[in-house]
Design an enzyme around this catalytic site. Structure first.
Site, PDB file in Angstrom:
ATOM      1  N   ASP A  56      -1.576   7.100  -2.702  1.00  0.00           N
ATOM      2  CA  ASP A  56      -2.475   7.096  -3.866  1.00  0.00           C
ATOM      3  C   ASP A  56      -3.026   8.479  -4.189  1.00  0.00           C
ATOM      4  O   ASP A  56      -3.214   8.823  -5.370  1.00  0.00           O
ATOM      5  CB  ASP A  56      -3.636   6.107  -3.650  1.00  0.00           C
ATOM      6  CG  ASP A  56      -3.249   4.682  -4.032  1.00  0.00           C
ATOM      7  OD1 ASP A  56      -2.040   4.421  -4.256  1.00  0.00           O
ATOM      8  OD2 ASP A  56      -4.148   3.814  -4.099  1.00  0.00           O
ATOM      9  N   ASN A 103       1.164   2.865  -7.812  1.00  0.00           N
ATOM     10  CA  ASN A 103       0.354   1.666  -8.029  1.00  0.00           C
ATOM     11  C   ASN A 103      -1.115   1.997  -7.791  1.00  0.00           C
ATOM     12  O   ASN A 103      -1.876   1.186  -7.273  1.00  0.00           O
ATOM     13  CB  ASN A 103       0.820   0.532  -7.110  1.00  0.00           C
ATOM     14  CG  ASN A 103       0.283  -0.824  -7.556  1.00  0.00           C
ATOM     15  OD1 ASN A 103      -0.371  -0.922  -8.600  1.00  0.00           O
ATOM     16  ND2 ASN A 103       0.549  -1.850  -6.776  1.00  0.00           N
TER      17      ASN A 103
HETATM   18  C1  LIG Z   1      -7.164  -2.640  -5.239  1.00  0.00           C
HETATM   19  C2  LIG Z   1      -6.787  -1.557  -4.561  1.00  0.00           C
HETATM   20  O1  LIG Z   1      -6.273  -0.428  -5.098  1.00  0.00           O
HETATM   21  P1  LIG Z   1      -6.349   0.265  -6.532  1.00  0.00           P
HETATM   22  O2  LIG Z   1      -7.136   1.503  -6.327  1.00  0.00           O
HETATM   23  O3  LIG Z   1      -4.920   0.545  -6.886  1.00  0.00           O
HETATM   24  O4  LIG Z   1      -7.014  -0.669  -7.507  1.00  0.00           O
HETATM   25  C3  LIG Z   1      -6.902  -1.530  -3.082  1.00  0.00           C
HETATM   26  O5  LIG Z   1      -6.760  -0.442  -2.490  1.00  0.00           O
HETATM   27  O6  LIG Z   1      -7.137  -2.568  -2.456  1.00  0.00           O
END
Ligand SMILES: C=C(OP(=O)(O)O)C(=O)O
Ligand SMILES: O=C(O)C1=C[C@@H](OP(=O)(O)O)[C@@H](O)[C@H](O)C1
Length: 443
Positions: A56, A103
């Site tokens: 991420d 994602n």
């Molecule tokens: C919902 C999540 O990620 P996001 O930041 O992609 O919404 C998560 O990390 O549980």
């Protein structure tokens, strides 16, 4: 995507009699990605210490690179330090870019808002699941104010094209009941809109996941911007505020990642201590420990650490988990070890995250022998007499993989069992080294 840890197709976890040890947590995803964007928009260079290194954050760093924002990693043995050198405060050097968002909700939502307000020729897209995760409320809020965002696939979902619009509104409104990240995105770019006039953002209807808004406001303050708040319904940024680098900023350990280890301590003896978050944390997910305490675990806390240990059989819990949607998944697994039926309420947002988490959790818990009732916004878990060995599907959801590792633990009420976790590499979204850290506390 960066996938630093070579994981096999599945990982087999043997039953674990006892969990004990100390875990140094990786940096918070929510804090890391907010800081990176704020640093990119700020005046002055920012040194970010203990930044999370995961899929991420790689998505955010790669995007900033494509936008012409310079950053470089500082080699060191411990932790991960990144220097962010913004181009010109409040704009990005490159006026066009094609950006892969993986994602990462914490990347696509705030970046969409920033790029739409700045204007240019940008495309944002992600993995197939990202194209099923809603963004319409944010797009509508911004376009009503004058930006030029188009959903190029299904209306209300990525992929997006962002053109050059012109903000004409001084009041924006956004729905808050699908994701708090839409409000976070608007708040983060409000100073870019508030050049001559104050900008107000009204929340229409219910706001979910409120503690994440507190993280946003806290970090904006650290970068020199204050937001006036009228409860949870209206937020105002006065004109003339510009993000200023705080110089060096430190990323706390991830409180959602902490939940797996703390639950392990609560289920399987302990003590298990996590380092990197504690009493001083700005993350709402530290309140996960209140739920563990309610289930009967013993929790101790310092400024920067939390420790959990078992205290006999866990008690079933019936509670509202809207404020901690991510860590609440860990409670659904702790419920396997409880003395009766547990109910997790007000968790509808689970359905629009990495996967439909209510459906996925119900399906996989049933494989272990639990009786599960699934509602639109709740999950009810009745533990089995004996946890069955199973092959767990993870749905490309890091939290499914991390949660189900816990079903290998022996609790006071019942024994864990061998678990096969399919596609364990999905943990790289927020915690590439998760299974090594879990192995280190599993005795
Ligand atoms: C919902 C999540 O990620 P996001 O930041 O992609 O919404 C998560 O990390 O549980
Ligand atoms: O703002 C953030 O950093 C986050 C907000 C939450 O999402 P929702 O607001 O969509 O519930 C959370 O689930 C996500 O992992 C991170």
């Amino acid at each position: 995507m960066t996938q630093q840890t070579p994981y096999p197709h599945h990982i087999d976890l043997q039953p674990v009699a006892h969990a004990e040890g100390v875990v140094r947590l990786p940096g918070s995803k929510s804090i890391s990605n907010r800081i990176l964007l704020l640093a990119a928009l700020a005046q002055g260079e920012t040194r970010v210490v203990d930044l999370l290194a995961s899929d991420d954050t790689a998505v955010m760093l790669d995007s900033l690179h494509k936008l012409g924002v310079q950053w470089h990693e500082q080699p060191q043995t411990d932790g991960h330090t990144v220097h962010v050198v913004p181009g010109a405060a409040g704009v990005f050097p490159n006026a066009s870019a094609d950006l892969f968002m993986g994602n990462a909700g914490t990347a696509i939502r705030p970046l969409t808002a920033a790029l739409a307000v700045i204007g240019g020729d940008y495309t944002l897209h992600g993995v197939p699941r990202m194209h099923e995760r809603p963004i319409g409320d944010l797009v509508d809020a911004l376009n009503a104010a004058g930006t030029a965002i188009t959903c190029t696939g299904n209306p209300g979902y990525p992929p997006l094209h962002i053109g050059r619009g012109k903000i004409h509104a001084q009041r924006l409104s956004v729905r808050g009941n699908v994701s708090s990240q839409f409000l976070t995105a608007l708040l983060m770019v409000a100073p870019l809109m508030a050049r001559e006039h104050a900008i107000s953002i009204d929340v229409v209807g219910e706001l979910i996941s409120k503690p994440y808004i507190e993280i946003t406001l806290n970090l904006m303050r650290r970068f020199g911007v204050t937001v006036a708040q009228d409860g949870w319904s209206s937020f105002t940024v006065q004109p003339g505020q510009q993000y200023q680098s705080p110089g060096t900023i430190h990323v706390e350990g991830d409180a959602s990642s902490a939940s797996y280890f703390l639950a392990a301590g609560a289920i399987a003896g302990g003590p298990v201590r996590v380092e990197g978050v504690g009493r001083d944390s700005i993350q709402g997910d530290v309140r996960f420990v209140a739920a563990l305490e309610q289930m009967g675990a013993t929790i101790t806390m310092g400024d920067n650490w939390i420790e959990a240990r078992s205290n006999g059989v866990l008690k079933a819990i019936d509670a509202d988990f809207n404020h901690i949607p991510d860590a609440a998944m860990t409670i659904a697994i702790a419920a396997l070890y409880a003395d009766g039926t547990s109910t997790l309420r007000n968790i509808a947002s689970w359905r629009v995250k990495e996967t439909d988490r209510i459906a996925a959790m119900a399906t996989e818990l049933r494989k272990l022998g639990a009786v599960v009732e699934e509602g639109a916004d709740y999950l009810r878990v009745t533990p089995p007499a004996v946890i069955t060995a199973a092959t767990i599907d993870t749905y490309d959801d890091h939290r499914m993989a991390m949660c189900f590792s816990l079903a290998s633990l022996d609790g006071a009420a019942r024994k864990g069992n061998a678990m096969r976790i399919n596609d364990p590499k999905c943990v790289a979204k927020t915690f590439p080294e998760y299974f090594a850290a879990f192995a280190a506390i599993a005795r």
